[in-house]
Design a protein around this motif. Structure first.
Motif, short mmCIF file in Angstrom:
data_model
loop_
_atom_site.label_atom_id
_atom_site.label_comp_id
_atom_site.label_asym_id
_atom_site.label_seq_id
_atom_site.Cartn_x
_atom_site.Cartn_y
_atom_site.Cartn_z
N ARG A 4 39.81 45.31 30.55
CA ARG A 4 39.54 44.21 29.62
C ARG A 4 40.06 42.89 30.13
NH1 ARG A 4 40.16 47.95 25.30
NH2 ARG A 4 42.40 47.62 25.21
N ASP A 5 41.16 42.90 30.87
CA ASP A 5 41.81 41.64 31.25
C ASP A 5 42.22 41.67 32.73
OD1 ASP A 5 42.77 39.15 30.96
OD2 ASP A 5 44.10 39.62 29.27
N PRO A 6 41.23 41.82 33.62
CA PRO A 6 41.59 41.98 35.04
C PRO A 6 42.37 40.80 35.62
CG PRO A 6 39.21 41.67 34.78
CD PRO A 6 39.78 41.86 33.41
N GLN A 7 42.07 39.57 35.13
CA GLN A 7 42.77 38.41 35.70
C GLN A 7 44.26 38.47 35.41
OE1 GLN A 7 39.32 37.50 34.48
NE2 GLN A 7 39.23 38.12 36.61
N ALA A 8 44.60 38.84 34.17
CA ALA A 8 46.02 38.93 33.81
C ALA A 8 46.71 39.99 34.66
CB ALA A 8 46.16 39.27 32.32
N VAL A 9 45.99 41.07 34.92
CA VAL A 9 46.56 42.14 35.75
C VAL A 9 46.71 41.66 37.19
CG1 VAL A 9 46.11 44.42 36.72
CG2 VAL A 9 45.75 44.02 34.28
N HIS A 10 45.66 41.02 37.71
CA HIS A 10 45.71 40.57 39.10
C HIS A 10 46.81 39.53 39.33
CE1 HIS A 10 41.31 41.99 39.78
NE2 HIS A 10 42.18 42.96 39.91
N ALA A 11 47.10 38.75 38.28
CA ALA A 11 48.17 37.75 38.41
C ALA A 11 49.54 38.42 38.53
CB ALA A 11 48.15 36.80 37.22
N ARG A 12 49.61 39.71 38.20
CA ARG A 12 50.92 40.38 38.18
C ARG A 12 51.07 41.47 39.23
NH1 ARG A 12 49.53 38.31 33.60
NH2 ARG A 12 51.10 37.41 32.21
N ILE A 13 50.03 41.66 40.04
CA ILE A 13 50.17 42.72 41.05
C ILE A 13 50.14 42.16 42.47
CG2 ILE A 13 49.10 44.52 39.63
CD1 ILE A 13 46.56 44.20 41.40
N GLY A 14 50.84 42.86 43.34
CA GLY A 14 50.65 42.67 44.77
C GLY A 14 49.99 43.94 45.24
N TYR A 15 48.85 43.82 45.90
CA TYR A 15 48.06 45.01 46.23
C TYR A 15 47.82 45.08 47.74
CZ TYR A 15 43.83 47.81 46.92
OH TYR A 15 42.91 48.71 47.38
N LEU A 16 48.05 46.25 48.28
CA LEU A 16 47.71 46.49 49.68
C LEU A 16 46.78 47.69 49.72
CD1 LEU A 16 48.08 46.09 52.76
CD2 LEU A 16 49.96 47.72 52.62
N SER A 17 45.60 47.48 50.26
CA SER A 17 44.65 48.59 50.29
C SER A 17 44.98 49.52 51.45
CB SER A 17 43.22 48.06 50.42
OG SER A 17 42.91 47.82 51.77
#
Lengths: 296, 263
Positions: free
Chosen positions: A67-80
């Motif tokens: 529902r709120d991917p932007q809020a989540v993306h603002a809080r994660i550091g992601y390494l694929s």
């Protein structure tokens, strides 16, 4: 900080991930173990909002990923797991680009991470070795000091020295209150940094426990050194104990679960020394996989 | 909203654009300079010997002049193909190509919404098409002066705009299909089919009366029907631009909701 409920991903008849329930609090580090195709990458990409669940949900810091991917993306550091970056950019320019997309990152933080990981920032990414490219991926995940880190196979391609530096960075993030979910098929690495371990097999979480508890479930090897001839019959009679061999005054045994019964049985006998071999997670891992699944 | 994706798209496009522009410039100037050598060949007699349908397709029903010559030789096939290839190539690469290379994933894990990434890439592509259009207009104006074609500057701009709108249509279609599917091959195939189909419709519609009413749906008909070098700005320009924008609008919800491929 991270919570999944019944998180499920199916591709047609393939169950990539099935009913994952997970919670990682601030300051918690969970290591996912499992062979390729077990669902580690699927779980991490679902939580990162890159793929959508077939069922269930994932939350980061209280925000629903779907529902709120932007809020989540603002809080994660992601390494694929297969990190790739624009080959024509220098590492510095690439990191500045992602920093811009994150709304700005302190350049001093990027410089300090690059220095610790010994990453040449001025070189084009296409000219970098696999290990150095992986470092670019690590820096981009860590540079904004996010409250949540999602790292898929973070140390692949890194030399042992850099692996240790990475583990230090994760420990710092954890101490700062960061929630970390990382996956690996290198057991020692997960063991070194995680407080809990989840073992995935064919899309299902087959074990989730504290590293210590998981060790407790393991088969432990002991060398019992006696003052006189070893009382082999007494030891063999203890439930869960198997004698692997005898050398001189020493009994080599394998104990499943608690060692309390063995210690009690040894009471009347003169034990000079007990050498315990710390159970390797690999053994736990293999014993859990013994019934059916193919280990990595 | 940060314009970082747009800036990166423009930077990536700058170098290939120089080469494309030089190519367009060379073709247009070369053909313009040939006009004085070949103008006597295009006699009214020769032209009227062509079937009426061909005369209609290439707009040389009237007297042969510099504008008609350029319309036939440059603006009917060579330039439309160049603009379409430019648009489809860029459009298919910007989302689907990057996704299949695996380089889009870290970008999509940042707080910039997917719709904004798509929009900025679409804008970057449009700026590239506009630059190529400007190069075409400038080349036509210079070529007209050097080759004695007597094409008014405004008409040269209309002709170039027709090419640019075709390129934009092709590019945004490929970008939209790529964003909706994540597959560069699908983006190129769908855009290619639509444009080849549109071209055939444009040609066959001029020949077969039964197909003629459908001709208006062809992007080629919409772009070139008045010339393309012409004193009239055709209504087809607006249709082309709106259709291209509609492709993007349709792609947004699909891009927002779908799974991102691993590289």
């Amino acid at each position: 900080m991270i919570r999944t409920r019944d998180l499920t991903k199916r591709y047609g008849a393939t169950h990539a991930l099935e009913g994952l329930d997970l919670e990682i609090r601030a300051g918690g580090v969970l290591g996912f173990l499992g062979p390729n195709g077990a669902g580690k990458t699927t779980a991490i990409r679902l939580i990162a909002g890159l793929i959508r669940p077939s069922r269930g949900s994932a939350e980061v810091a209280g925000f629903d990923v779907a529902r709120d991917p932007q809020a989540v993306h603002a809080r994660i550091g992601y390494l694929s797991g297969e990190f790739r970056a624009y080959r024509d950019l220098t590492a510095e320019r690439y990191l500045r680009y992602l920093a811009d997309l994150r709304g700005g990152v302190d350049p001093a933080r990027i410089a300090s991470l690059a220095e610790r990981l010994d990453l040449p920032l001025r070189r084009r990414i296409g000219e970098l070795s696999h290990g150095n490219r992986q470092k670019v991926g690590l820096v981009q995940a860590l540079m904004a000091d996010p409250p949540v880190l999602l790292l898929d196979e973070p140390t692949q391609g890194l030399d042992p020295l850099m692996q240790r530096e990475f583990l230090g960075l994760i420990a710092e993030a954890r101490d700062r209150g960061c929630a970390v979910l990382l996956s690996s098929h290198i057991l020692s690495e997960v063991e070194a940094v995680a407080d809990r371990i989840g073992i995935l097999r064919a899309g299902r979480l087959v074990a989730l426990d504290a590293v210590d508890a998981l060790r407790g479930r393991a088969v432990r090897r002991l060398d019992l050194v006696f003052a006189g001839p070893p009382p082999a019959e007494v030891v063999a009679a203890v439930p869960g104990v198997r004698i692997l061999g005898t050398t001189d005054r020493t009994l080599h045994v394998e104990v499943e679960g608690s060692t309390a019964a063995l210690v009690a049985a040894l009471g009347p006998h003169a034990v000079e020394d007990v050498v315990s071999h710390e159970p390797d997670l690999e053994e736990i891992f293999l014993s859990l996989y013994a019934d059916g699944g193919e280990p990595a | 909203m940060s314009g970082a994706v747009l800036r990166k798209t423009l930077r990536d496009e700058a170098r290939p654009l120089v080469w494309w522009s030089l190519g367009v410039l060379a073709i247009v100037l070369l053909m313009a300079l040939l006009w004085n050598q070949v103008r006597d060949v295009y006699t009214a007699e020769l032209l009227s010997a062509y079937p009426e349908e061909l005369q209609e397709i290439f707009n040389f029903g009237g007297a042969m002049d510099g504008a008609a010559y350029m319309n036939i030789e440059v603006f009917s096939i060579i330039l439309p193909v160049l603009f379409v290839v430019f648009g489809v190539g860029r459009g298919a690469r910007l989302i689907a190509g990057e996704e299949q290379e695996g380089v889009l994933e870290p970008v999509l894990a940042t707080p910039v919404p997917r719709w904004a990434i798509l929009l900025q890439k679409a804008l970057g592509l449009a700026v590239g098409v506009v630059a190529l259009t400007a190069a075409t207009a400038v080349a036509t104006i210079i070529g007209s002066a050097l080759g004695d074609l007597a094409i008014p500057a405004t008409e040269a701009v209309v002709g170039a705009a027709a090419m640019g709108l075709l390129g934009l249509y092709a590019g945004w279609l490929a970008l939209a299909v790529g964003a909706a599917t994540g597959h560069r091959g699908a983006a190129m195939a769908v855009a290619g089919l639509v444009l080849v189909g549109g071209y055939l419709l444009h040609i066959i519609g001029a020949i077969l009366a039964a197909v003629e009413p459908w001709r208006v749906a062809s992007p080629f008909a919409q772009a070139v029907d008045e010339g393309p070098i012409s004193g009239v700005v055709p209504w087809g320009f607006a249709v082309l631009a709106l259709t291209a924008a509609a492709f993007l609008a349709l792609a947004v919800p699909l891009f927002e909701r779908r799974d991102i491929e691993t590289g």
